[in-house]
Design an enzyme around this catalytic site. Structure first.
Site, mmCIF file in Angstrom:
data_model
loop_
_atom_site.group_PDB
_atom_site.id
_atom_site.type_symbol
_atom_site.label_atom_id
_atom_site.label_comp_id
_atom_site.label_asym_id
_atom_site.label_seq_id
_atom_site.Cartn_x
_atom_site.Cartn_y
_atom_site.Cartn_z
ATOM 1 N N GLU A 181 0.825 -1.218 0.000
ATOM 2 C CA GLU A 181 0.000 0.000 0.000
ATOM 3 C C GLU A 181 0.856 1.264 0.000
ATOM 4 O O GLU A 181 1.213 1.782 1.055
ATOM 5 C CB GLU A 181 -0.945 0.021 1.200
ATOM 6 N N LYS A 223 -2.404 -1.941 -3.201
ATOM 7 C CA LYS A 223 -3.507 -1.150 -2.639
ATOM 8 C C LYS A 223 -3.174 0.336 -2.754
ATOM 9 O O LYS A 223 -2.631 0.932 -1.824
ATOM 10 C CB LYS A 223 -3.774 -1.527 -1.181
#
Length: 364
Positions: A181, A223
């Site tokens: 992420e 992500k």
């Protein structure tokens, strides 16, 4: 402790998490953050209230039709329902893989303009193996970058890319699918074009670091944030413009080997997140498709309305769960480019009575 798991298990779980028509519930807020959510509906930040909120979400009938995974916080991974059933078992029986947040927060990078790196690598090998033993099958590590006049700096990009890659390598060796992420904050007045430019630099650096650390790309998920103008930008972007910028950026930087891109919902309302995800998938289908599943790993966009309805009232659990499964369903539809409304977050209580079919996936 278990030994390193073979990568074929990691790859299989990555593909399960990225299966078309499903997404991930990001319920990994820290104790402090979930406490703020509870306090917003008049509840004290106690372990009992945190447990009850999570139980309400995880035991929602039918939600496994639309979720492939749920990210948990450390406390939550070891909690159980009121009748003593471990949350990891509840999720597993619904076909939802349990995951775990493994980073432990942000610290300033000396010599930068408020930029940060992420802590948690020192003992990650032992922790990730213990999390695997407890039932977790994937993990999440959040790096944060800011856009400004001279930001993000090359130093911040390089440090965060390196740490994301080290985290991913350790997790794969422990049997966990790493969700990578690199969140680029929407704070600021930057344009959509500037956001795309920064995202290309960041994504390219992260992919290079993953290669350098010999991370198996078939066994990770990405992500990111969708490409959005800054929250204070006078520029407003349509869902079509956001989709075009996001798809172009991904096609320029993310290898086809990655099974899924699971977008976070930060900075968007519940409805905006769904509409933007649906528009993105519709555009991908119209322009030759995408090599990765374009899905969601939403937190607030899946939890805010159910929390407001529930507010700690046991008599409201069923209604809150109706909302939870409704939100999961419309976002699962958006993964397939098939969302057409109405959005459950916009329905009044009386109108929700007319949409009880969301629970069992019946036609609306």
């Amino acid at each position: 402790m278990v030994g390193p798991a073979p990568l074929d298990e990691v790859i299989a779980n990555a593909n399960k998490l990225a299966q078309p028509g499903k997404g991930i519930l990001a319920s990994d807020e820290s104790t402090r953050t979930v406490g703020k959510r509870l306090q917003s509906v008049g509840l004290d930040n106690t372990e009992a209230n945190r447990q009850a909120f999570r139980e309400m979400l995880y035991t929602t009938p039918g939600i496994g039709q639309y979720l492939s995974g749920a990210i948990l916080f450390h406390e939550t991974l070891f909690q159980s329902t009121a009748n003593g059933t471990p949350f990891v078992k509840v999720l597993g029986e619904a076909g939802i893989l349990p995951g775990i947040k493994v980073d432990v927060g942000l610290v300033p990078i000396p010599g930068t303009d408020g930029e940060t790196s992420t802590l948690g690598l020192d003992d990650l090998t032992n922790r990730s193996r213990a999390y695997y033993e407890q039932g977790a099958r994937f993990a999440k590590w959040r790096a944060v970058l800011k856009i400004g006049a001279n930001l993000p700096s090359s130093l911040a990009i390089a440090m965060n890319a390196r740490d994301l890659a080290r985290y991913a390598s350790i997790c794969q060796q422990s049997g966990l699918v790493p969700i990578v992420e690199p969140e680029i904050l929407i704070d600021g007045d930057h344009t959509l074009e500037r956001s795309a430019e920064v995202a290309e630099r960041v994504f390219a650096a992260v992919v290079a670091a993953l290669h350098e650390h010999r991370v198996c790309l078939e066994g990770i998920l990405l992500k990111p944030q969708m490409i959005l103008p800054g929250a204070e930008s006078p520029q407003k972007a349509s869902p079509e413009e956001i989709a075009a910028a996001t798809l172009r950026t991904l096609r320029r930087t993310i290898p086809p080997a990655v099974p899924g891109v699971m977008f976070l919902s930060g900075g968007q309302s519940e409805q905006e997140a769904t509409v933007n995800l649906n528009t993105l998938n519709s555009l991908a289908l119209q322009t030759g498709g995408a090599p990765w599943t374009l899905s969601f790993s939403f937190g607030r966009a899946l939890q805010a309305s159910p929390l407001r309805i529930w507010s700690g009232d046991a008599s409201k659990v069923e209604e809150a769960q109706e909302m939870a499964v409704g939100l999961a369903r419309v976002n699962a539809e958006a993964v397939l480019g098939k969302y057409s409304g109405p959005h459950p977050s916009k329905l009044t209580a009386s109108l929700r009575e007319n949409f009880r079919g969301w629970r069992q996936g019946e036609p609306r």
